[in-house]
Motif scaffolding. Structure first.
Motif, mmCIF file in Angstrom:
data_model
loop_
_atom_site.group_PDB
_atom_site.id
_atom_site.type_symbol
_atom_site.label_atom_id
_atom_site.label_comp_id
_atom_site.label_asym_id
_atom_site.label_seq_id
_atom_site.Cartn_x
_atom_site.Cartn_y
_atom_site.Cartn_z
ATOM 1 N N GLN A 64 4.567 -6.893 -6.745
ATOM 2 C CA GLN A 64 3.500 -6.177 -6.064
ATOM 3 C C GLN A 64 4.015 -5.232 -4.988
ATOM 4 O O GLN A 64 3.467 -4.154 -4.810
ATOM 5 C CB GLN A 64 2.517 -7.180 -5.452
ATOM 6 C CG GLN A 64 1.752 -7.986 -6.481
ATOM 7 C CD GLN A 64 0.710 -8.883 -5.856
ATOM 8 O OE1 GLN A 64 0.850 -9.329 -4.734
ATOM 9 N NE2 GLN A 64 -0.363 -9.149 -6.584
ATOM 10 N N VAL A 65 5.047 -5.643 -4.252
ATOM 11 C CA VAL A 65 5.615 -4.765 -3.221
ATOM 12 C C VAL A 65 6.695 -3.921 -3.888
ATOM 13 O O VAL A 65 7.890 -4.223 -3.826
ATOM 14 C CB VAL A 65 6.187 -5.584 -2.045
ATOM 15 C CG1 VAL A 65 6.603 -4.665 -0.906
ATOM 16 C CG2 VAL A 65 5.147 -6.581 -1.540
ATOM 17 N N LYS A 66 6.262 -2.849 -4.515
ATOM 18 C CA LYS A 66 7.136 -2.072 -5.383
ATOM 19 C C LYS A 66 8.272 -1.388 -4.634
ATOM 20 O O LYS A 66 9.365 -1.204 -5.174
ATOM 21 C CB LYS A 66 6.316 -1.046 -6.160
ATOM 22 C CG LYS A 66 5.291 -1.659 -7.109
ATOM 23 C CD LYS A 66 4.580 -0.587 -7.912
ATOM 24 C CE LYS A 66 3.532 -1.204 -8.837
ATOM 25 N NZ LYS A 66 4.131 -2.155 -9.791
ATOM 26 N N CYS A 67 8.036 -1.002 -3.388
ATOM 27 C CA CYS A 67 9.071 -0.273 -2.662
ATOM 28 C C CYS A 67 10.318 -1.120 -2.446
ATOM 29 O O CYS A 67 11.428 -0.582 -2.356
ATOM 30 C CB CYS A 67 8.543 0.242 -1.324
ATOM 31 S SG CYS A 67 8.113 -1.048 -0.137
ATOM 32 N N CYS A 120 0.815 -1.215 0.000
ATOM 33 C CA CYS A 120 0.000 0.000 0.000
ATOM 34 C C CYS A 120 0.850 1.268 0.000
ATOM 35 O O CYS A 120 0.312 2.376 -0.089
ATOM 36 C CB CYS A 120 -0.924 0.006 1.216
ATOM 37 S SG CYS A 120 -1.903 -1.490 1.382
ATOM 38 N N PHE A 121 2.177 1.123 0.139
ATOM 39 C CA PHE A 121 3.065 2.289 0.215
ATOM 40 C C PHE A 121 4.207 2.102 -0.784
ATOM 41 O O PHE A 121 5.347 1.813 -0.413
ATOM 42 C CB PHE A 121 3.602 2.447 1.644
ATOM 43 C CG PHE A 121 2.521 2.595 2.680
ATOM 44 C CD1 PHE A 121 1.956 3.839 2.932
ATOM 45 C CD2 PHE A 121 2.045 1.491 3.383
ATOM 46 C CE1 PHE A 121 0.947 3.980 3.876
ATOM 47 C CE2 PHE A 121 1.039 1.624 4.329
ATOM 48 C CZ PHE A 121 0.484 2.879 4.568
ATOM 49 N N PRO A 122 3.927 2.287 -2.067
ATOM 50 C CA PRO A 122 4.911 1.968 -3.114
ATOM 51 C C PRO A 122 6.141 2.867 -3.119
ATOM 52 O O PRO A 122 7.162 2.489 -3.701
ATOM 53 C CB PRO A 122 4.100 2.143 -4.405
ATOM 54 C CG PRO A 122 2.994 3.087 -4.045
ATOM 55 C CD PRO A 122 2.652 2.759 -2.629
ATOM 56 N N CYS A 123 6.064 4.043 -2.497
ATOM 57 C CA CYS A 123 7.199 4.971 -2.503
ATOM 58 C C CYS A 123 7.915 5.018 -1.153
ATOM 59 O O CYS A 123 8.668 5.952 -0.870
ATOM 60 C CB CYS A 123 6.729 6.371 -2.891
ATOM 61 S SG CYS A 123 6.002 6.451 -4.550
ATOM 62 N N LEU A 124 7.704 4.004 -0.319
ATOM 63 C CA LEU A 124 8.290 3.965 1.017
ATOM 64 C C LEU A 124 9.813 3.891 0.944
ATOM 65 O O LEU A 124 10.373 3.075 0.208
ATOM 66 C CB LEU A 124 7.749 2.758 1.783
ATOM 67 C CG LEU A 124 8.084 2.689 3.272
ATOM 68 C CD1 LEU A 124 7.413 3.807 4.028
ATOM 69 C CD2 LEU A 124 7.679 1.336 3.851
ATOM 70 N N GLU A 125 10.483 4.746 1.760
ATOM 71 C CA GLU A 125 11.942 4.795 1.772
ATOM 72 C C GLU A 125 12.536 4.246 3.065
ATOM 73 O O GLU A 125 13.672 3.757 3.055
ATOM 74 C CB GLU A 125 12.413 6.239 1.569
ATOM 75 C CG GLU A 125 12.011 6.822 0.222
ATOM 76 C CD GLU A 125 12.388 8.282 0.082
ATOM 77 O OE1 GLU A 125 12.963 8.841 1.053
ATOM 78 O OE2 GLU A 125 12.104 8.868 -0.979
ATOM 79 N N LEU A 127 12.874 1.416 -1.012
ATOM 80 C CA LEU A 127 13.209 1.134 0.386
ATOM 81 C C LEU A 127 14.724 1.064 0.571
ATOM 82 O O LEU A 127 15.377 0.103 0.160
ATOM 83 C CB LEU A 127 12.566 -0.179 0.829
ATOM 84 C CG LEU A 127 12.686 -0.493 2.329
ATOM 85 C CD1 LEU A 127 11.934 0.540 3.160
ATOM 86 C CD2 LEU A 127 12.184 -1.897 2.643
ATOM 87 N N THR A 128 15.280 2.093 1.227
ATOM 88 C CA THR A 128 16.730 2.168 1.416
ATOM 89 C C THR A 128 17.155 1.952 2.864
ATOM 90 O O THR A 128 18.325 1.661 3.122
ATOM 91 C CB THR A 128 17.270 3.530 0.955
ATOM 92 O OG1 THR A 128 16.626 4.573 1.704
ATOM 93 C CG2 THR A 128 17.018 3.739 -0.535
#
Length: 458
Positions: free
Chosen positions: A357-360, A327-332, A365-366
């Motif tokens: 599906q888990v795009k981050c 639900c949070f594709p741009c999560l860092e 995700l760094t």
């Protein structure tokens, strides 16, 4: 309208000292430079001192004697001011100070104010009437036998200060739906309500009157039903439910940047985010809390793309966390507080392919922080999934027990298969993690780029 004075920083104090020195040199002051300053500046100096020390400046000289009575009053009722902890002794000291001080007030701090009868209510009302031009209020109440008339009287007394308050922290009250404030808070920037019973009607009335509110903390709140927060100026919200079940609705908050929530209960709570286009920091979330964007549950097709930092309070199963991350594709940056009493489904984690599906995991995700990491089989399996699948990860920090050593760390690195990590740039750090993550919130400090960072400390 006169602007509220900002709290002095170390840099501004240093600058002020230099200015005072240059002023003293240019004015050819001999000996006592400070006493030669204008009354307004001396009054500001006095108001920055603790209450007792500020009052003692009257004994310095005839020049200083009248200054304390006219300087903005900084009244903090603590052990230094009154060594007798009894309610009557403290009340007597406060009443005497307010009677002797004829000037405006800048700050009033008094906790565990007893409200047992009509006499107590009248006494407290008299205090608030005397606190003219008050900018900062920090009070909490003790009500041996709560009654509606007491709640109404306290609310009326507090709202009388609305026009000048910049910071307000209030605890131990019952703000029922019968109390609907209509006051305007033109200057209020930080509002904190803790250990209060709160109705949606009261909160709506307060927020409707705020013109400059940036930070709202509702902590250990007793509430049931719907709590709606709507504000064109809010940048930071903190919410912790103490008892009951609630639906927290964040509606029409165009400047909101961080939403820090803790739901404590058996489940059934709902977080609904309707309009928060700048929301970047969210959590700690629990799997038992249903998160909605608008009227639709957050999902792969109804994701929240603005959130960059997310904290989860528990992860009973790996697939639960992965469902959230979808639900949070741009999560860092991701924080996970592992719950010791729950087992995780970690079988065949290295064979799972989440990148579709888990795009981050593949793009954003760094950084990741795992708290309450004990190094058991379930913990290792959970963490290893991210080691082997997070393609752009730069760092994983493990919050571990205080008795860890280098040998234990070496074993963990081997079990985590760090040599096979998906991101060759990934680093692994093991530090002592805080067990209590509930009371960390630096909700009012908007300078913090990541309010969750203090969850790990040596």
């Amino acid at each position: 309208m006169e602007k509220a004075t900002a709290a002095p920083t170390a840099k501004s104090r240093e600058s002020a000292v230099r200015s005072l020195w240059k002023w003293g040199q240019s004015s050819n002051c001999k000996g006592d430079i400070i006493s030669g300053l204008p009354d307004a500046i001396l009054g500001t100096i006095i108001s920055l001192l603790p209450t007792k020390e500020g009052a003692r400046t009257q004994a310095i000289s005839l020049r200083w004697r009248p200054l304390w009575r006219s300087a903005p009053l900084n009244l903090e009722v603590d052990g230094a001011l009154c060594s007798d902890p009894s309610n009557s002794a403290r009340a007597s000291v406060v009443s005497r100070i307010l009677s002797d001080h004829s000037g405006p007030a800048s700050r009033f701090c008094c906790h565990s104010i007893r409200l047992a009868d009509d006499h107590d209510r009248a006494l407290v009302d008299g205090w608030f009437r005397a606190l003219t031009n008050l900018q900062e209020l920090d009070v909490s109440f003790v009500r041996p036998s709560p009654r509606p008339e007491t709640d109404n009287a306290v609310a009326s007394s507090l709202l009388r200060l609305a026009s000048t308050l910049v910071v307000a922290k209030i605890g131990g009250c019952n703000f029922s739906k019968q109390i609907v404030p209509s006051s305007i808070f033109p200057r209020l920037k930080d509002l904190e309500l803790h250990y209060v019973s709160l109705s949606e009607e009261f909160l709506h009335g307060v927020l409707s009157g705020c013109r400059a509110l940036e930070s709202l903390l509702l902590w250990n709140i007793f509430a049931t039903g719907r709590i709606c927060i709507s504000s064109p100026t809010l940048r930071s919200i903190g919410f912790r439910l103490c008892a009951g079940r609630a639906e927290l609705v964040i509606d029409d908050t165009p400047r909101l940047e961080r939403l820090l929530t803790v739901f404590v209960g058996s489940g059934g709570d709902t977080l609904r985010v309707t309009e928060a286009p700048k929301l970047e920091i969210l959590g700690p979330l629990s799997p038992s809390v249903e998160v909605l964007q608008g009227m639709i549950p957050v999902s792969l097709t109804n994701s929240i793309r603005t959130v960059k930092i997310l904290a989860l309070t528990s992860a009973p199963k790996l697939n639960v966390v992965l469902d959230v991350l979808k639900c949070f594709p741009c999560l860092e940056k991701l924080y996970v507080i592992l719950q010791k009493d729950l087992k995780m489904d970690v079988e065949h984690v290295s064979h799972h392919d989440p990148l579709g599906q888990v795009k981050c995991l593949g793009t954003h995700l760094t950084q990741m922080v795992l708290l309450n990491y004990l190094g058991c089989e379930q913990d290792v399996g959970f963490a290893k999934f991210f080691v082997l699948n997070a393609a752009v990860l730069k760092k994983i920090k493990f919050g571990v027990p205080k008795n860890y050593n280098n040998e234990w760390v070496a074993i963990q690195r081997r079990l985590l298969e760090v040599n096979n990590r998906a991101s060759r740039d990934a680093e692994f750090e093991f530090k002592c993690g805080l067990d209590n993550f509930i009371n960390y919130l630096g909700i009012h400090d908007l300078s913090l780029t990541d309010p969750f960072e203090c969850l790990c400390s040596e």
